[in-house]
Design an enzyme around this catalytic site. Sequence first.
Site, short mmCIF file in Angstrom:
data_model
loop_
_atom_site.label_atom_id
_atom_site.label_comp_id
_atom_site.label_asym_id
_atom_site.label_seq_id
_atom_site.Cartn_x
_atom_site.Cartn_y
_atom_site.Cartn_z
N TYR A 30 34.27 57.45 31.90
CA TYR A 30 34.30 55.72 32.20
C TYR A 30 33.16 55.76 33.13
O TYR A 30 32.53 54.59 32.96
CB TYR A 30 35.80 55.67 32.76
CG TYR A 30 35.97 54.09 33.43
CD1 TYR A 30 35.98 52.99 32.47
CD2 TYR A 30 36.11 53.82 34.68
CE1 TYR A 30 36.22 51.75 32.97
CE2 TYR A 30 36.16 52.72 34.93
CZ TYR A 30 36.22 51.56 34.31
OH TYR A 30 36.41 50.36 34.85
N GLU A 52 43.15 45.15 35.44
CA GLU A 52 43.34 45.35 36.97
C GLU A 52 44.71 44.87 37.39
O GLU A 52 45.20 45.28 38.47
CB GLU A 52 42.05 44.47 37.43
CG GLU A 52 40.87 44.93 37.26
CD GLU A 52 40.62 46.22 37.90
OE1 GLU A 52 41.33 46.87 38.95
OE2 GLU A 52 39.31 46.95 37.52
N TRP A 60 43.72 53.96 38.92
CA TRP A 60 43.12 53.86 37.64
C TRP A 60 43.19 54.79 36.65
O TRP A 60 43.13 54.24 35.55
CB TRP A 60 41.69 53.48 37.87
CG TRP A 60 40.74 52.75 37.02
CD1 TRP A 60 39.73 53.50 36.28
CD2 TRP A 60 41.13 51.63 36.23
NE1 TRP A 60 39.41 52.49 35.29
CE2 TRP A 60 39.90 51.57 35.21
CE3 TRP A 60 41.79 50.56 36.57
CZ2 TRP A 60 39.90 50.36 34.43
CZ3 TRP A 60 41.73 49.47 35.37
CH2 TRP A 60 40.93 49.41 34.67
#
Length: 206
Positions: A30, A52, A60
């Site tokens: 990522y 988010e 995350w």
Amino acid sequence: MTHQADGVRKGKDGRPRSPWALNDPLLTVYYDTEWGMPIRDERGLFERLSLEVFQSGLSWLTILRKRPNFRTAFADFDPDCVARFKATDLDRLMADPGIIRHRAKITATINNAQATIRLRASGGLVDLIWSYQPSTTPYPHTMAEVPTCSVESAALAARLRQEGFRFVGPTTMFALMEAIGMVDTHLVGSYRRGSSGLWGTSSPYS
């Protein structure tokens, strides 16, 4: 954690990265390919905004692991489709173990899709979000120096709330700004610093 440990670290490939990117192979991919790269299409921004929202209070990595399931559950984050979700869709999502089953965040995402559609009459989500790009970016050398919010993220959060969006606080919006390259918080010395093409690789004051 020492300042040295808090700075860039080299992975097995010898490339220096922000240390969080080495915590899991999924995070490394990522970081190397997506994080901090500009997104300027409505669907892409709606997806990042939605993820988010779901990330708030969680890691995350948890979101990344579930992202394929999120995309399936939320019609690939097509705002027009999500905006039409009904009570039966809410029940379906609350029963889906592949996503974060948080009722308020799910309803906020549906609401935010509807708000995204309303924004089209006045320029759209893309123009609104990018209008809050700051004139400067942080140049952190350690993770301790990375901000968690800014004047611009607070202003963006306030504007989005004014437009009817939910779960869009200043910290969440700063994370979005980092994710889409509006600010560059790759640590100075990371090989990805400046990869967005919007900012330089080192501080003009150093």
